[in-house]
Design an enzyme around this catalytic site. Structure first.
Site, PDB file in Angstrom:
ATOM      1  N   VAL A   7       0.628  -1.132   0.259  1.00 23.96           N
ATOM      2  CA  VAL A   7       0.066  -0.080   0.116  1.00 23.96           C
ATOM      3  C   VAL A   7       0.856   1.323   0.206  1.00 23.96           C
ATOM      4  O   VAL A   7       1.844   1.540   1.045  1.00 23.96           O
ATOM      5  CB  VAL A   7      -1.157   0.186   1.174  1.00 23.96           C
ATOM      6  N   ILE A  12      -2.033   1.311  -4.899  1.00 24.50           N
ATOM      7  CA  ILE A  12      -1.756  -0.097  -4.585  1.00 24.50           C
ATOM      8  C   ILE A  12      -1.045  -1.373  -5.213  1.00 24.50           C
ATOM      9  O   ILE A  12      -1.453  -1.253  -6.599  1.00 24.50           O
ATOM     10  CB  ILE A  12      -3.196  -0.836  -3.483  1.00 24.50           C
ATOM     11  N   LYS A  13      -0.091  -2.033  -4.699  1.00 23.40           N
ATOM     12  CA  LYS A  13       0.196  -2.572  -6.157  1.00 23.40           C
ATOM     13  C   LYS A  13       0.023  -4.704  -5.169  1.00 23.40           C
ATOM     14  O   LYS A  13       0.218  -4.140  -4.065  1.00 23.40           O
ATOM     15  CB  LYS A  13       1.917  -2.842  -6.113  1.00 23.40           C
ATOM     16  N   GLY A  94      10.028   3.658   7.106  1.00 17.73           N
ATOM     17  CA  GLY A  94       9.673   3.378   7.341  1.00 17.73           C
ATOM     18  C   GLY A  94       9.746   1.454   7.038  1.00 17.73           C
ATOM     19  O   GLY A  94      10.193   1.391   6.626  1.00 17.73           O
ATOM     20  N   ILE A  95       8.511   0.794   6.381  1.00 16.71           N
ATOM     21  CA  ILE A  95       8.339  -0.645   6.550  1.00 16.71           C
ATOM     22  C   ILE A  95       8.540  -0.855   5.010  1.00 16.71           C
ATOM     23  O   ILE A  95       8.906  -1.688   5.218  1.00 16.71           O
ATOM     24  CB  ILE A  95       6.978  -0.950   7.319  1.00 16.71           C
ATOM     25  N   ASP A  96       8.039  -0.271   4.314  1.00 16.80           N
ATOM     26  CA  ASP A  96       8.989  -0.379   2.963  1.00 16.80           C
ATOM     27  C   ASP A  96       9.858  -0.082   2.565  1.00 16.80           C
ATOM     28  O   ASP A  96      11.100  -0.546   2.256  1.00 16.80           O
ATOM     29  CB  ASP A  96       7.298   1.051   1.815  1.00 16.80           C
ATOM     30  N   THR A 120       6.324   7.538  -6.264  1.00 18.71           N
ATOM     31  CA  THR A 120       5.884   8.967  -5.421  1.00 18.71           C
ATOM     32  C   THR A 120       7.131  10.041  -4.644  1.00 18.71           C
ATOM     33  O   THR A 120       7.704  11.138  -5.250  1.00 18.71           O
ATOM     34  CB  THR A 120       4.496   8.974  -4.369  1.00 18.71           C
ATOM     35  N   THR A 172       9.108  26.936 -22.428  1.00 13.60           N
ATOM     36  CA  THR A 172       8.892  26.253 -20.817  1.00 13.60           C
ATOM     37  C   THR A 172       9.376  24.844 -20.649  1.00 13.60           C
ATOM     38  O   THR A 172       8.826  24.790 -19.904  1.00 13.60           O
ATOM     39  CB  THR A 172       7.925  27.183 -20.303  1.00 13.60           C
TER      40      THR A 172
END
Length: 244
Positions: A7, A12-13, A94-96, A120, A172
């Site tokens: 998550v 979510i994967k 972090g748990i990830d 992210t 730009t």
């Protein structure tokens, strides 16, 4: 069979594993969580465990409805991990990142490893050959960089990810694509170069949603695997079973 669920901050994967073989992977939005899990379990009726790692605000209750169908386990910092955690604030790790470190050790034993997770956020995690987790870095991912340029300026447009046409942007939009994409590529290359100054030899594992896009632009030899976190989640859970 094990259904591993990651998550994340954005999506979510999930993936179904038979031992260490990945049978099928899935990606879905948080709003489709319960229905998606239900469909996966319906397709893979021999699934016995649902293993979840979450860095998001999704409530555990969303998974509890499946407790009669499978054994549910939320990976936490109290689980056994195959490394010595040398982070100065281990409770904030972090748990990830812990799962990625565990996967790096279990898949690539007895060597120095750098795991780069480009999602992210971009996280960098270094684990030495003696299985000491030493720490790393966190920076904004590609999407956050595009969004920050738009939200924190008055006139810059919000663009979506695109391969820069040239390094020196002629508009730009071209300048934003060059700055965002090349900026992150230079950051990753710089991080690798910095670690090379301290460790003569280490492997580099690149994962996350933007890993395939970035791998084509990096000069260093890397192992690019967009499913590495899910594979690591499966292996971490198997490690727990053996070491509880």
């Amino acid at each position: 069979m094990i259904l591993a669920v990651d998550v994340g901050n954005t999506r979510i994967k999930a993936a179904v594993f038979e031992d260490n073989t990945l049978l099928e992977s899935f990606v879905f939005l948080k709003t489709a969580l319960e229905k998606s899990i239900e469909n996966i379990l319906e397709k893979y009726k021999n699934t016995t465990h649902l293993v979840i790692a979450s860095v998001s605000d999704v409530e555990k209750q969303a998974f509890i409805s499946f407790k009669d169908a499978v054994n549910i386990h939320f990976v936490s910092q109290t689980d056994p991990f195959p490394f010595v955690n040398c982070y100065e604030t281990p409770q904030t790790l972090g748990i990830d990142r812990m799962v990625l470190a565990a996967g790096a050790i279990l898949q690539y034993p007895n060597q120095n490893r750098l795991v780069i997770d480009a999602g992210t956020c971009v996280t960098y995690d270094f684990i030495d050959e003696n299985d000491n987790y030493l720490g790393g870095a966190i920076s904004p991912g590609l999407r956050l960089r595009y969004e920050s340029l738009h939200h924190f300026t008055a006139k810059l447009p919000l663009l979506t990810l695109e391969k820069p046409k040239r390094f020196i942007g002629k508009s730009t939009s071209e300048s934003i694509h060059s700055g965002v994409v090349n900026g992150l590529v230079f950051e990753i290359e710089g991080c690798i170069a910095e670690i090379k100054g301290q460790y003569s030899k280490f492997i580099i594992i690149l994962t996350g949603g933007d890993s395939v896009f970035l791998a084509k632009r990096l000069k260093n030899t890397i192992f690019a695997n967009s499913n590495f976190l899910l594979e690591s989640l499966n292996q971490t859970f198997q490690y727990k079973i053996k070491n509880d």
